[in-house]
Scaffold this motif. Structure first.
Motif, PDB file in Angstrom:
ATOM      1  N   SER A  27       7.551  27.166 -29.759  1.00 49.46           N
ATOM      2  CA  SER A  27       8.271  28.587 -29.505  1.00 49.46           C
ATOM      3  C   SER A  27       8.509  29.479 -30.339  1.00 49.46           C
ATOM      4  O   SER A  27       8.203  29.146 -32.150  1.00 49.46           O
ATOM      5  N   GLY A  28       9.165  30.017 -29.622  1.00 53.50           N
ATOM      6  CA  GLY A  28       9.408  31.188 -30.903  1.00 53.50           C
ATOM      7  C   GLY A  28      10.451  30.648 -31.292  1.00 53.50           C
ATOM      8  O   GLY A  28      11.068  31.819 -32.238  1.00 53.50           O
ATOM      9  N   GLY A  29      11.227  29.554 -31.095  1.00 57.89           N
ATOM     10  CA  GLY A  29      13.088  28.695 -31.264  1.00 57.89           C
ATOM     11  C   GLY A  29      12.277  28.520 -33.043  1.00 57.89           C
ATOM     12  O   GLY A  29      12.765  28.176 -34.063  1.00 57.89           O
ATOM     13  N   ARG A  31      10.055  29.986 -34.798  1.00 62.19           N
ATOM     14  CA  ARG A  31       9.709  30.969 -35.650  1.00 62.19           C
ATOM     15  C   ARG A  31      11.134  31.636 -36.195  1.00 62.19           C
ATOM     16  O   ARG A  31      11.089  31.220 -37.107  1.00 62.19           O
TER      17      ARG A  31
ATOM     18  N   SER B  27      12.673  37.085 -30.070  1.00 63.73           N
ATOM     19  CA  SER B  27      12.198  36.121 -29.467  1.00 63.73           C
ATOM     20  C   SER B  27      13.128  34.817 -28.830  1.00 63.73           C
ATOM     21  O   SER B  27      14.425  35.654 -28.900  1.00 63.73           O
ATOM     22  N   GLY B  29      14.005  32.625 -28.938  1.00 65.54           N
ATOM     23  CA  GLY B  29      14.633  31.822 -30.513  1.00 65.54           C
ATOM     24  C   GLY B  29      16.204  32.581 -31.161  1.00 65.54           C
ATOM     25  O   GLY B  29      16.430  31.601 -31.710  1.00 65.54           O
TER      26      GLY B  29
ATOM     27  N   GLY C  28      12.668  27.972 -25.535  1.00 62.61           N
ATOM     28  CA  GLY C  28      12.524  27.784 -26.448  1.00 62.61           C
ATOM     29  C   GLY C  28      13.239  27.183 -27.383  1.00 62.61           C
ATOM     30  O   GLY C  28      13.158  26.423 -28.703  1.00 62.61           O
ATOM     31  N   GLY C  29      14.218  28.724 -27.254  1.00 61.87           N
ATOM     32  CA  GLY C  29      15.324  29.100 -28.664  1.00 61.87           C
ATOM     33  C   GLY C  29      16.281  27.306 -28.980  1.00 61.87           C
ATOM     34  O   GLY C  29      16.766  27.235 -29.425  1.00 61.87           O
ATOM     35  N   ALA C  32      14.271  24.428 -29.702  1.00 58.72           N
ATOM     36  CA  ALA C  32      14.180  23.954 -30.871  1.00 58.72           C
ATOM     37  C   ALA C  32      15.352  23.612 -32.071  1.00 58.72           C
ATOM     38  O   ALA C  32      15.604  22.670 -32.972  1.00 58.72           O
TER      39      ALA C  32
END
Lengths: 341, 341, 341
Positions: A27-29, A31, B27, B29, C28-29, C32
């Motif tokens: 996910s964007g996480g 990244r 995001s 993230g 998703g952050g 992660a």
């Protein structure tokens, strides 16, 4: 025993295909963390709009982030009992990975060679990363030296795969739709295009990063790489060894300064982790242009680069008179990147 | 040379507009990392539902996260050869930034003044962050002292911009739709509203954070800020200097305890990085209410605050008898926040 | 005073319901970061496709990540003035938490008991995490020892709640749709199913992680846990105390090696933070199978586990002859997990 002891040399069979565990949805996480852990600035992996102006649907995650996710899954099956990571070859990036994609990995045993000491052997595998649509997103060959569990186990027939010393431009796969004809050099950060680089040109990337323990462990865990040597100071009291991929990503990110337009990695020809890296080391990088080629994709050139990471010493020094890597050299990577013509 | 040497004083021209590189799509993230790196708890930037109850479409990323993304892009063009970051003025937050938005930055040179020593000069720029819809999300003036490359280069005509000592409430832009009439003080964490704060009131935010190297480097990399002094211990053996914005974000997050309802930053009037900050320092914060004003938005008040970060000493002590900042003062920031009436 | 002094013993009333502040939308952050901070590899919380093959709509965030989000919100109201976190009971995970969900927390005071010293008392609360659809995602009982502000305050009537020593399988809630009949043991990483574990079996999870300051502070901040002892070295010069939940998550993640198929946590029966943990400690884990049960969900078994985290010593040693935890034991957690039959 319920826990994973890892495979030993005699556990591998030629042609065996190992399906690695723990698929991963990125996910964007991932990244954001990649960009917090490495000074990554390539615009194509930073901005959806920039990626779209280059013909992609969105900004993919950095090629090496995808590589680490794929690689990490192979560790419990391939390198848990490895005594050395000997080399890489024929690495090809086939499909960009986008937030929302799910990756899993497989490895096929393509070579086996017991060492003359009878205690270890070399295992060659071709590993593949596969997404949720069963598309192969990348593949690469890696060979590692693995211990035998039972020293009396019979040696397998020696098979050493015939690997290309380097991919040619025809071996590379250009992502579908990639088009650099409207490339925005200002937003990308540098004016240098394919034609501005000359074969054998060298570039000192100038910047450096002093590494902390928390950083390399966070990175290595994020890739779900479980090798004890990176995490457990009681297992390795002389210091936690930094995952070689951490150094690759650091060096690639540092190479932005001078190679900002080498946006995507298309192939890995070879790679050596020349010396170990530890927290406290300051990593710098330099590159050498090894080759150049045109591709069929609009405006897209290919450039073959040697990327060297160091922890001291002057740039451009690689090996000593004895032909061995100098002690401050961490990484010698040979790869193809895509760059606007 | 392929790498970026940065601009020197004589490279700037009055009226010049510099389009900075490497746009960034943010995001969830970036938000998660911001909240892992700073003890940020303002509910509007934590919960979609809370933000929607305040009239926004979703929870924006923290105003200072957006600021750092915009600021980081300016570093390679504005402050790579800066010897000092002298000040900020006329900072305005114009449009909230949401996950999925892509930011880029531009800077316009609005002032130039060579110093009498002939070795350095002051460059004034108005920097803007712009989203994928070409909306300006924020703008601010910053001035830095930059080295000359060529000491014999002729001095430019001196132009010092006429900057407001502070924005008035009429200069502020309230995000479209913002409405605090149904504000939930319980979920926000404190009962104090606009009317509960008095001009010249001071608040000791009590909490402290001891900083680690890994944290400030991860933050600074995430903002794609490339200044060597933050990362490379061989470049600055006396210690990696912590990015001033890291201290701003720490102090702002710590100010939640006493100013939990100062949900959004609307303007930055002035800012000084009074002393350098290093890993191992314990950062605390205190605030002083400088002014208050009403706005046209329903239930939305404005409060002007001095936010001071320290690395020791007692709260509320700012300058010595000589008029200089005390050695333990890290930051003196003057900003406007939006708070429920 | 504008800042939060925390509640003292006499501020709690039996039956009181406290609505905790700062709701949180996870993304998703958070996932992660959880996987960067802990070596978490359970496939159900790593891959959307794997979770879907088990009947869920997508991959939920790790159960303990959700727990930490819910727990963190309770800290400013429950444990800011706590001198000890005494125990957990009746923890039930009721609804998985997915990226995009928003969590808030409430606590109900279910017991009060002043200590005979007249200086402290024990507060029992049942805390609940609630999502944006007002569904309770989890609940648990926690009791803490809290200081009195005013030693002369009258003691409340003593009420000690009648808590179950352990949940039975009938107390557990199986996530709607969960179905392990098509479970992919290869992708999950281990072949061991429910029937392969025997009551009283012990498992040494082998792997270890040496903890860094930056890691536990990033984790604890991400959960918006504000307790000073974790962050401020001037407040606790003898060393920042690591949040107990950080150790729980580390141990649970390490237990993948041997319990890879114990995919979801369904209940927490009891938990003790036996000794404090500090940066530099190397955390390892072992488990003991306490009980087993079948559930009504297709292919889903339940396994009751003791999870012990240590910072040294041999596995399987828990208490000394005096009945007290050995000094190297960090955590003794008793929980139910869901595992394929």
């Amino acid at each position: 025993m319920k826990t994973n002891p890892g495979r030993f040399f005699e556990d591998y069979r030629l042609g065996q295909v190992i399906e690695h565990a723990v698929p991963r949805t990125v996910s964007g996480g991932e990244r954001a963390l990649y960009h917090a852990l490495y000074p990554a600035r390539h615009a194509l992996c930073s901005s959806d709009q920039f990626a779209q102006s280059c013909g992609l649907s969105a900004s993919p995650i950095d090629d090496l982030a995808a590589f680490h996710v794929v690689f990490g899954k192979t560790v419990p099956d391939i390198s848990l009992n490895a005594v050395a990571n000997l080399g890489y070859a024929e690495g090809r990036f086939l499909t960009p990975v986008f937030p929302g994609d799910t990756l899993r990995s497989t490895s096929e045993v393509i070579g086996l060679k017991e060492n003359s000491n009878g205690k270890t052997g070399v295992v060659y595998v071709r590993s593949r990363g596969i997404n949720q649509r069963d598309e192969v997103v990348m593949e690469y060959v890696r060979w590692v030296m693995v211990r035998k569990r039972d020293l009396s186990a019979a040696a397998p027939e020696t098979v050493v795969p015939d690997l290309k010393p380097a991919l040619t431009v025809d071996d590379l796969h250009i992502p579908e739709g990639l088009d650099f004809t409207n490339y925005d050099f200002t937003l990308a950060g540098e004016p240098h295009r394919w034609g501005d680089y000359a074969i054998s040109e060298t570039i000192d990337h100038v910047d450096g990063v002093t590494i902390e323990e928390a950083e390399h462990m966070m990175a290595t865990r994020l890739w779900q790489n479980t090798a004890k040597v990176h995490f457990d100071l009681t297992f390795r009291p002389e210091g936690r060894l930094i995952y070689g991929g951490h150094v690759i990503s650091l060096a690639r990110a540092l190479s932005f300064n001078g190679l900002a337009n080498a946006q995507m990695i298309a192939g890995i020809n070879a790679g050596a982790h020349a010396n170990p890296c530890f927290a406290g080391d300051t990593v710098k990088a330099w590159s050498e242009v090894l080759d150049k080629a045109q591709t069929d994709a609009p405006g897209v050139g290919a450039i073959r680069l040697r990327l060297v990471a160091t922890k001291g010493g002057a740039p451009f020094a690689l090996k000593g008179e004895d032909g061995r890597y100098l002690p401050h050299v961490l990484l010698d990577l040979d790869y193809w990147a895509l760059i606007p013509m």
